[in-house]
Design an enzyme around this catalytic site. Structure first.
Site, PDB file in Angstrom:
ATOM      1  N   ALA A  32       0.874  -1.174   0.000  1.00 23.20           N
ATOM      2  CA  ALA A  32       0.000   0.000   0.000  1.00 23.20           C
ATOM      3  C   ALA A  32       0.916   1.231   0.000  1.00 23.20           C
ATOM      4  O   ALA A  32       2.075   1.154   0.426  1.00 23.20           O
ATOM      5  CB  ALA A  32      -0.891  -0.010   1.234  1.00 23.20           C
ATOM      6  N   GLY A  44       0.610  -4.882   1.002  1.00 26.20           N
ATOM      7  CA  GLY A  44      -0.578  -4.987   0.144  1.00 26.20           C
ATOM      8  C   GLY A  44      -0.309  -5.776  -1.129  1.00 26.20           C
ATOM      9  O   GLY A  44      -1.247  -6.324  -1.722  1.00 26.20           O
ATOM     10  N   GLU A  72      -0.705  -9.269  -0.113  1.00 22.29           N
ATOM     11  CA  GLU A  72      -2.140  -9.454   0.176  1.00 22.29           C
ATOM     12  C   GLU A  72      -2.939  -9.585  -1.126  1.00 22.29           C
ATOM     13  O   GLU A  72      -3.870 -10.394  -1.213  1.00 22.29           O
ATOM     14  CB  GLU A  72      -2.635  -8.291   1.034  1.00 22.29           C
ATOM     15  CG  GLU A  72      -2.067  -8.359   2.457  1.00 22.29           C
ATOM     16  CD  GLU A  72      -2.268  -7.088   3.256  1.00 22.29           C
ATOM     17  OE1 GLU A  72      -1.967  -5.989   2.728  1.00 22.29           O
ATOM     18  OE2 GLU A  72      -2.729  -7.175   4.417  1.00 22.29           O
ATOM     19  N   GLU A  74       4.672  -4.424   7.305  1.00 23.53           N
ATOM     20  CA  GLU A  74       3.940  -3.293   7.902  1.00 23.53           C
ATOM     21  C   GLU A  74       4.438  -2.930   9.291  1.00 23.53           C
ATOM     22  O   GLU A  74       4.463  -1.766   9.686  1.00 23.53           O
ATOM     23  CB  GLU A  74       2.435  -3.612   7.961  1.00 23.53           C
ATOM     24  CG  GLU A  74       1.730  -3.618   6.612  1.00 23.53           C
ATOM     25  CD  GLU A  74       1.764  -4.953   5.897  1.00 23.53           C
ATOM     26  OE1 GLU A  74       2.576  -5.839   6.262  1.00 23.53           O
ATOM     27  OE2 GLU A  74       0.970  -5.120   4.948  1.00 23.53           O
TER      28      GLU A  74
END
Ligand code: COA
Length: 256
Positions: free
Chosen positions: A61, A107, A110, A130
């Site tokens: 992200a 992300g 993910e 993260e």
């Protein structure tokens, strides 16, 4: 976002190579829209998802966007937006293949885990870093990683934030194939082409049986399997597939 259509399948390329394809709100919106367009296209049954450039699938992200989050409610909205898009990919009638061409972090991993199958370049590195930024995975990582790798490996990855090579990810079941980098797209496209040749109803319902079955207990899953088997067995493609076997010829599936 780049969409390239082939016979029965498409290649979706996350296209922000200058930021290693990091998912900012515009990229997430473009991914959502591109997925809608492909779902609406009845000629498409399989999607290969990959990243532009030769360094990254998706490096996570967008960290600048996370830095701007000002409250818990705003953070939760950010996580729910990413989760909704990835969950939609996981539940889609479209079978998805992540072609992991480089970094798949945060992300990015993910997104790859929301896909149905994962093929990785031998040089790829994956992980959930993260925690190194002071947050936790928010686009499904704390839930999908333990389902693929078990809770021990998942906690190890999520608590340390370490990056892991493709072969180690393969050993733990997080990726399904590791191939030399130069062969990645050939392997992914060949897989997509083969899946696109399968009977379309059976392809989509096989995915659904496995995905939805895993949500509940075995008895519920077996009920679902029986019902979905019934649907495939009553299809014209089942008549064609079984007839073709008996006639010793290749089947001609029509998706009915
Ligand atoms: N969000 C925003 N920008 C990112 C990004 C992310 N997740 N990952 C990489 N970028 C940007 C960098 O800021 C850099 O931009 P710049 O050229 O404008 O400075 C560019 O992509 C190239 O990355 P860089 O860090 O210079 O490359 P590197 O080869 O030194 O390192 C990584 C590669 C993947 C190890 C490193 O970029 C990294 O750790 N990225 C963050 C991974 C992460 O924590 N993801 C989870 C986010 S929740």
């Amino acid at each position: 976002m780049l969409t390239e259509r082939h016979e029965g399948f498409a290649v979706l390329t996350i296209n922000r190579p200058e930021a290693l394809n990091a998912l900012n709100p515009a990229v997430l919106d473009a991914l959502d829209q591109a997925w809608s367009d492909l779902e609406a296209d009845e000629g498409i049954r399989v999607v290969v998802v990959t990243g532009a450039g030769d360094r990254a699938f998706v490096a996570g992200a967008d960290i600048a966007a996370i830095n701007r989050i000002g409250s818990a409610a705003e953070g939760e909205r950010f996580a729910r937006r990413g989760q909704a898009i990835f969950d939609r990919i996981a539940r889609s009638r479209l079978v998805s293949i992540a072609a992991i061409n480089g970094y798949a972090l945060g992300g990015g991993l993910e997104l790859a885990m929301a896909c149905d199958l994962r093929v990785a370049a031998d040089s790829a590195e994956v992980g959930q870093p993260e925690i190194l930024l002071g947050v936790i995975p928010g686009f499904g990582g704390t839930q999908r990683l333990p389902r693929l790798a078990g809770s021990g490996a998942a906690l190890w990855w999520i608590l340390t934030g370490d990056r892991v090579g493709a072969n180690e990810a393969y050993r733990l079941g997080v990726v399904d194939r590791v191939v030399p980098k130069a062969e990645l797209m050939t392997v992914a496209l060949d897989l997509a082409r083969r899946l696109a040749e399968r009977a379309p109803i059976a392809l989509a319902l096989a995915k659904r049986a496995v995905r939805e079955g895993l949500q509940g207990d075995l008895a519920t899953g077996l009920d679902l399997e029986a019902a979905l088997f019934g649907l495939t067995a009553a299809s014209e493609d089942a008549r064609e597939g079984t007839r073709a076997f008996l006639d010793k010829r290749p089947p001609r599936f029509r998706g009915v």
